[in-house]
Structure formats: C-alpha cells, structure tokens
Scaffold this active site. Sequence first.
Site: not given
Length: 79
Positions: A38-39
């Site tokens: 994910d980010s």
Amino acid sequence: MDSKEVFEKVKSLIAEKLEIDEGKITMNASFRKDLGADSLDTYELVYAIEEELGVSIPDEKANEFETVKDAVDFLSAQL
C-alpha cells in the site's frame, strides 16, 4: 553496481519490508497488484532503499514506480 546487483538488494529489502518470500519478487512484479504494497509500504520501502544504497529518490519519481523494474532501472542510473 550493475542492474542485477541492484535488483538483488531491492528484492531483499522488499521481502523484508513486505514480509513476503523473495521467490515471489520478479522484475515485472507490480508493487501494488503482485506484492500487495500500500502507499505506506511503498514510502517505507523507498526510505529503506535510500538508506541502503545511499541514493535520493524524489517523491514524484517514487510515485512513478509501478513495478520492481521501474525502481531498479532508476536506481541503476543513479549509481
């Protein structure tokens, strides 16, 4: 340092940060789709790569990394 050496270092860092088997990490693997990053994972990974290899990766460039190859190609050009 050639692309193969860069890939091996990056692969090791990805496996460590994302807690996945190195065997699943290929040059064509997508950080988000294939590796489940994910980010926040991506941010931590970029930071770890910068620390390990002693390079600076601008945020706008890091955001362009879709695959492991994108990162390896950029890093190889910097080293």
